[in-house]
Structure formats: C-alpha cells, structure tokens
Design a protein around this motif. Sequence first.
Motif, PDB file in Angstrom:
ATOM      1  N   LEU A 176       0.786  -1.046   0.199  1.00 52.61           N
ATOM      2  CA  LEU A 176       0.058   0.150   0.021  1.00 52.61           C
ATOM      3  C   LEU A 176       0.723   1.249  -0.005  1.00 52.61           C
ATOM      4  N   THR A 177       0.225   2.376  -0.964  1.00 53.40           N
ATOM      5  CA  THR A 177       1.018   3.612  -0.846  1.00 53.40           C
ATOM      6  C   THR A 177       0.955   4.494   0.586  1.00 53.40           C
ATOM      7  N   GLU A 178       1.465   5.277   0.674  1.00 59.25           N
ATOM      8  CA  GLU A 178       1.327   6.284   1.666  1.00 59.25           C
ATOM      9  C   GLU A 178      -0.063   6.909   1.630  1.00 59.25           C
ATOM     10  N   LEU A 179      -0.736   7.459   2.974  1.00 53.64           N
ATOM     11  CA  LEU A 179      -1.803   8.030   2.878  1.00 53.64           C
ATOM     12  C   LEU A 179      -1.944   9.398   2.135  1.00 53.64           C
ATOM     13  N   LYS A 180      -2.928   9.587   1.100  1.00 52.05           N
ATOM     14  CA  LYS A 180      -3.030  10.793   0.462  1.00 52.05           C
ATOM     15  C   LYS A 180      -4.471  11.292   0.319  1.00 52.05           C
ATOM     16  N   GLN A 181      -4.492  12.531   0.385  1.00 50.33           N
ATOM     17  CA  GLN A 181      -5.497  13.166   0.337  1.00 50.33           C
ATOM     18  C   GLN A 181      -6.448  13.032  -0.794  1.00 50.33           C
ATOM     19  N   ALA A 182      -7.863  12.885  -0.760  1.00 45.91           N
ATOM     20  CA  ALA A 182      -8.655  12.451  -2.043  1.00 45.91           C
ATOM     21  C   ALA A 182      -8.538  13.706  -2.936  1.00 45.91           C
ATOM     22  N   ASP A 183      -8.470  13.240  -4.123  1.00 42.23           N
ATOM     23  CA  ASP A 183      -8.549  14.434  -5.145  1.00 42.23           C
ATOM     24  C   ASP A 183      -9.748  14.075  -6.013  1.00 42.23           C
ATOM     25  N   GLU A 184      -9.924  15.049  -7.156  1.00 39.19           N
ATOM     26  CA  GLU A 184     -10.988  14.536  -8.062  1.00 39.19           C
ATOM     27  C   GLU A 184     -11.305  13.326  -8.602  1.00 39.19           C
ATOM     28  N   LYS A 185     -10.001  12.626  -8.997  1.00 43.33           N
ATOM     29  CA  LYS A 185     -10.286  11.297  -9.678  1.00 43.33           C
ATOM     30  C   LYS A 185     -10.771  10.367  -8.485  1.00 43.33           C
ATOM     31  N   VAL A 186     -10.496  10.656  -7.375  1.00 48.66           N
ATOM     32  CA  VAL A 186     -11.008   9.486  -6.374  1.00 48.66           C
ATOM     33  C   VAL A 186     -12.368   9.838  -5.875  1.00 48.66           C
ATOM     34  N   GLN A 187     -12.623  11.053  -6.059  1.00 46.89           N
ATOM     35  CA  GLN A 187     -14.251  11.434  -5.873  1.00 46.89           C
ATOM     36  C   GLN A 187     -14.796  10.956  -6.973  1.00 46.89           C
ATOM     37  N   LEU A 188     -14.653  10.911  -8.195  1.00 47.66           N
ATOM     38  CA  LEU A 188     -15.258  10.413  -9.372  1.00 47.66           C
ATOM     39  C   LEU A 188     -15.346   8.737  -9.158  1.00 47.66           C
ATOM     40  N   ILE A 189     -14.328   8.161  -8.542  1.00 42.07           N
ATOM     41  CA  ILE A 189     -14.543   6.783  -8.462  1.00 42.07           C
ATOM     42  C   ILE A 189     -15.400   6.446  -7.464  1.00 42.07           C
ATOM     43  N   CYS A 190     -15.632   7.429  -6.161  1.00 45.87           N
ATOM     44  CA  CYS A 190     -16.568   7.279  -5.234  1.00 45.87           C
ATOM     45  C   CYS A 190     -17.702   7.472  -5.737  1.00 45.87           C
ATOM     46  N   ASP A 191     -18.352   8.675  -6.521  1.00 46.16           N
ATOM     47  CA  ASP A 191     -19.403   8.645  -7.198  1.00 46.16           C
ATOM     48  C   ASP A 191     -19.956   7.650  -7.892  1.00 46.16           C
ATOM     49  N   GLN A 192     -19.170   7.082  -8.738  1.00 45.32           N
ATOM     50  CA  GLN A 192     -19.545   5.643  -9.413  1.00 45.32           C
ATOM     51  C   GLN A 192     -19.820   4.423  -8.641  1.00 45.32           C
ATOM     52  N   MET A 193     -19.118   4.470  -7.278  1.00 46.53           N
ATOM     53  CA  MET A 193     -19.663   3.349  -6.420  1.00 46.53           C
ATOM     54  C   MET A 193     -20.495   3.505  -5.566  1.00 46.53           C
ATOM     55  N   LYS A 194     -21.154   4.627  -5.413  1.00 46.36           N
ATOM     56  CA  LYS A 194     -22.231   4.994  -4.354  1.00 46.36           C
ATOM     57  C   LYS A 194     -23.373   4.249  -4.501  1.00 46.36           C
ATOM     58  N   PRO A 195     -23.869   4.005  -5.753  1.00 45.91           N
ATOM     59  CA  PRO A 195     -25.121   3.210  -5.791  1.00 45.91           C
ATOM     60  C   PRO A 195     -24.740   1.463  -5.430  1.00 45.91           C
ATOM     61  N   HIS A 196     -23.463   1.092  -5.754  1.00 50.85           N
ATOM     62  CA  HIS A 196     -23.108  -0.127  -5.539  1.00 50.85           C
ATOM     63  C   HIS A 196     -22.940  -0.411  -4.024  1.00 50.85           C
ATOM     64  N   THR A 197     -22.467   0.695  -3.187  1.00 46.27           N
ATOM     65  CA  THR A 197     -22.450   0.701  -1.815  1.00 46.27           C
ATOM     66  C   THR A 197     -23.643   0.830  -1.034  1.00 46.27           C
ATOM     67  N   GLU A 198     -24.547   1.449  -1.754  1.00 45.93           N
ATOM     68  CA  GLU A 198     -25.878   1.591  -1.019  1.00 45.93           C
ATOM     69  C   GLU A 198     -26.697   0.183  -1.319  1.00 45.93           C
ATOM     70  N   GLN A 199     -26.491  -0.427  -2.377  1.00 42.62           N
ATOM     71  CA  GLN A 199     -26.933  -1.793  -2.507  1.00 42.62           C
ATOM     72  C   GLN A 199     -26.496  -2.840  -1.492  1.00 42.62           C
ATOM     73  N   LYS A 200     -25.130  -2.611  -1.330  1.00 45.65           N
ATOM     74  CA  LYS A 200     -24.688  -3.685  -0.333  1.00 45.65           C
ATOM     75  C   LYS A 200     -24.735  -3.319   0.949  1.00 45.65           C
ATOM     76  N   THR A 201     -25.067  -2.289   1.407  1.00 47.11           N
ATOM     77  CA  THR A 201     -25.428  -1.835   2.791  1.00 47.11           C
ATOM     78  C   THR A 201     -26.756  -1.739   3.245  1.00 47.11           C
ATOM     79  N   GLY A 202     -27.637  -1.570   2.088  1.00 44.94           N
ATOM     80  CA  GLY A 202     -28.983  -1.419   2.206  1.00 44.94           C
ATOM     81  C   GLY A 202     -29.556   0.040   2.745  1.00 44.94           C
ATOM     82  N   ARG A 203     -28.652   1.096   2.577  1.00 47.79           N
ATOM     83  CA  ARG A 203     -28.681   2.195   3.232  1.00 47.79           C
ATOM     84  C   ARG A 203     -28.461   3.551   1.997  1.00 47.79           C
TER      85      ARG A 203
END
Length: 99
Positions: free
Chosen positions: A7-34
């Motif tokens: 694993l790399t050192e901890l980095k602050q989230a940037d625009e690319k990582v936020q875009l990844i999160c935006d794409q994963m939000k529906p999958h996360t909501e489905q897996k958590t039921g929230r």
Amino acid sequence: MPMCGGLTELKQADEKVQLICDQMKPHTEQKTGRNFGVFTAKSYKTQLVAGTNYFIKVHVGGDECLHLRVYEKLPCYGGELELTSLQHSKSHNDDIEYF
C-alpha cells in the motif's frame, strides 16, 4: 515509486478519487441497504496489482465513514471499476489498512 503489492502512503482524496466514489455510491448503497446523503472521499491509499486497488475513506455523514476497496482493471482489460469490499462503522480517525 510504489512497491508492487504494497500500500502507498496516505494521500488526500482528489477529483479522480471522488469520481470513483461517485460511481461506487449506488453499489455501496445496494450492499449496505442504506441511502447516503453525503458520500465524500476524504483520503486513500492504492495498491498496485494486475490493475490498481483503491482503499478509500468515505465520509457518509456525522462522524461516520466507510472504507471502500475498489479495483480498477488495467486499460488493456477495459479499465472498469469494481467495488470488491467495504468496511462499516469507521470514524474519521480510523487508519486505512488492507482489507
């Protein structure tokens, strides 16, 4: 240069990582039921494998965070993203560790 497999050192989230999160939000909501009104990437680490694993701390409201592991395939294999794992009930102070 990052070591393959580690694993790399901890980095602050940037625009690319936020875009990844935006794409994963529906999958996360489905897996958590929230449903999450807040879904903001805070920090991340990466792991080079046959592609890239992103370990992302995501603020989901109040003092609660989730840790997501998202696999990004190599471009020659389509470069798709896949939510491979997540950890619930994390706080802003919890370190991102391999899971």
